[in-house]
Design a protein around this motif. Sequence first.
Motif, PDB file in Angstrom:
ATOM      1  N   THR A  53      -5.879 -41.451  26.699  1.00 48.61           N
ATOM      2  CA  THR A  53      -7.323 -40.483  26.238  1.00 48.61           C
ATOM      3  C   THR A  53      -7.627 -41.227  25.044  1.00 48.61           C
ATOM      4  OG1 THR A  53      -5.768 -39.592  24.571  1.00 48.61           O
ATOM      5  CG2 THR A  53      -6.276 -38.558  26.991  1.00 48.61           C
ATOM      6  N   SER A  83       1.737 -37.262  25.407  1.00 48.74           N
ATOM      7  CA  SER A  83       0.944 -37.512  24.461  1.00 48.74           C
ATOM      8  C   SER A  83       1.213 -37.428  22.733  1.00 48.74           C
ATOM      9  CB  SER A  83      -0.824 -36.643  24.283  1.00 48.74           C
ATOM     10  OG  SER A  83      -1.475 -36.916  25.029  1.00 48.74           O
ATOM     11  N   GLN A 103      -8.407 -40.291  22.515  1.00 48.12           N
ATOM     12  CA  GLN A 103      -7.498 -40.076  21.470  1.00 48.12           C
ATOM     13  C   GLN A 103      -5.897 -41.255  20.795  1.00 48.12           C
ATOM     14  OE1 GLN A 103      -8.564 -37.685  22.314  1.00 48.12           O
ATOM     15  NE2 GLN A 103     -10.045 -36.479  21.149  1.00 48.12           N
ATOM     16  N   GLU A 104      -5.121 -41.019  22.237  1.00 49.16           N
ATOM     17  CA  GLU A 104      -4.337 -42.467  22.242  1.00 49.16           C
ATOM     18  C   GLU A 104      -4.842 -43.361  21.772  1.00 49.16           C
ATOM     19  OE1 GLU A 104      -1.921 -39.817  25.692  1.00 49.16           O
ATOM     20  OE2 GLU A 104      -3.322 -41.381  25.998  1.00 49.16           O
ATOM     21  N   ASP A 120      -7.467 -44.715  20.338  1.00 47.66           N
ATOM     22  CA  ASP A 120      -7.997 -44.691  19.349  1.00 47.66           C
ATOM     23  C   ASP A 120      -6.535 -44.972  18.464  1.00 47.66           C
ATOM     24  OD1 ASP A 120      -9.809 -44.830  17.465  1.00 47.66           O
ATOM     25  OD2 ASP A 120      -8.969 -42.838  16.621  1.00 47.66           O
TER      26      ASP A 120
END
Length: 141
Positions: free
Chosen positions: A76, A21, A78-79, A81
């Motif tokens: 994910t 990540s 978050q990734e 986004d």
Amino acid sequence: MKEPMPSKENHSACSDSIRQSALFASLVSQQANMALMFLGRLPTEGGDKPPVDLDMARVCIDTLEMIEAKTRGNLTPQELDLLQRQLTALRMCFVETVDAATPQPMETSRSPAPEPNPESGASGKTPQSDGEDRKRFVKKY
């Protein structure tokens, strides 16, 4: 009751996921910074106006779009986004840079058409300032 200690395999998988990540975020940030540099948005060391290279900026943005397409469903939240926010910001910067570089057409103020001169004869032609003759139809009562 005491929680079981994470096994080496779980710890390794967790740290590997975190590392991936972080590398993904680094890759996205690197491409975004390159695009910003080519768009002339990052300051230079000398304080000069940075050069703009729209073709190379487009390549960086296209690369991020390819990453978005190829990783769809595997990121994910978050990734995803991070990637979508960077792409949106870069697209806006690209459009703003293109708009700023495109010369805007100057609005010419049109002078009202000259009134037909009754003394110009029956043909109704009046010479124009640009040398072009235009027929004027004058209705006489």
